[in-house]
Design an enzyme around this catalytic site. Structure first.
Site, PDB file in Angstrom:
ATOM      1  N   CYS A  22       6.502 104.497 -19.692  1.00  0.00           N
ATOM      2  CA  CYS A  22       6.185 105.616 -18.781  1.00  0.00           C
ATOM      3  C   CYS A  22       7.316 106.640 -18.761  1.00  0.00           C
ATOM      4  O   CYS A  22       8.404 106.376 -18.240  1.00  0.00           O
ATOM      5  CB  CYS A  22       5.925 105.062 -17.376  1.00  0.00           C
ATOM      6  SG  CYS A  22       5.792 106.315 -16.082  1.00  0.00           S
ATOM      7  N   CYS A  25       8.544 107.739 -15.315  1.00  0.00           N
ATOM      8  CA  CYS A  25       9.306 106.654 -14.693  1.00  0.00           C
ATOM      9  C   CYS A  25      10.773 106.724 -15.122  1.00  0.00           C
ATOM     10  O   CYS A  25      11.686 106.511 -14.317  1.00  0.00           O
ATOM     11  CB  CYS A  25       8.735 105.292 -15.087  1.00  0.00           C
ATOM     12  SG  CYS A  25       7.043 105.004 -14.538  1.00  0.00           S
TER      13      CYS A  25
END
Length: 238
Positions: A22, A25
């Site tokens: 991600c 993230c």
């Protein structure tokens, strides 16, 4: 482990749902979690990172639809704040900075309620959430705490057979409405209530608080003059 630590230390849990693939993230790690601003307030919460690839149960429990996602909960599982996605760190820093320093009272109240769902325990939980809300500066978290308080107080009204307890729960629920910034609505609710001799002084307090919120000084003073309880007078002053 996170729950046990939070219970012991009287803190909330901040869950960060992420995955190694991600991109946002990774940005969140760099621009938020690894910054001096978060390090300065890290003692306010227990941090728990949830890898969505290795832990499939927790994401399902919270109906995860996207990452990164940050959820702030009490040890009993009550959600206080929830965000999906990461644009800038500003709102995250704001909420984490304004987290309550100590939630021991609601932890104890929730534990008592889990052990025994009595009227007294529901009432105590409602009052604990209300008290914490009054000492919380972040509007969203305050609103959620007041909502949790009102849910508990509604349970009191349904379960209790004692008229005074029911009315006190109703008055505190109306007070929650006022604390949430809806003084006009609270006054309308108060107009439909007929307090008894035991609860009327608290009703004067709630009315005075509402009038003060609306800037109606004369009406506030009129209700305040009916109050003799020093604690209520002190709370009104504050």
């Amino acid at each position: 482990d996170a729950v046990e630590m939070a219970q012991k230390e009287g803190k909330v849990i901040v869950m960060d749902f992420w995955a190694i693939w991600c991109g946002p993230c990774k940005q969140m790690d760099t621009k938020l979690w690894d910054t001096p601003e978060i390090a300065a307030v890290s003692d306010k919460f227990i941090a728990y990172k949830v890898d969505v690839d290795s832990d499939r149960t927790t994401p399902m429990q919270y109906k995860l639809q996207g990452i990164p996602r940050v959820i702030i909960i009490t040890p009993s599982g009550q959600t206080l704040w929830d965000r999906t996605g990461f644009g800038t760190p500003t709102e995250f820093v704001e909420v984490l900075t304004n987290l309550p320093d100590d939630i021991s009272d609601i932890i104890a109240a929730d534990q008592s309620l889990e052990e025994n769902k009595t009227v007294d325990n529901y009432f105590q939980a409602g009052m604990s959430y209300q008290a914490l809300a009054q000492n919380t500066n972040h509007n969203e978290i305050k609103s959620k705490l007041l909502s949790n308080s009102s849910v508990m107080l509604q349970k009191v009204q349904k379960k209790s057979k004692d008229e005074m307890t029911v009315q006190l729960a109703k008055l505190n629920q109306i007070y929650n409405t006022a604390l949430a910034g809806k003084a006009k609505k609270a006054l309308k609710q108060l107009a439909k209530l007929s307090p008894n001799s035991t609860t009327e002084e608290f009703s004067y307090f709630v009315k005075a608080y509402c009038h003060n919120c609306q800037g109606d000084t004369e009406a506030m003073k009129a209700e305040k003059s009916k109050i003799s309880d020093p604690k209520l007078l002190a709370d009104l002053k504050n």
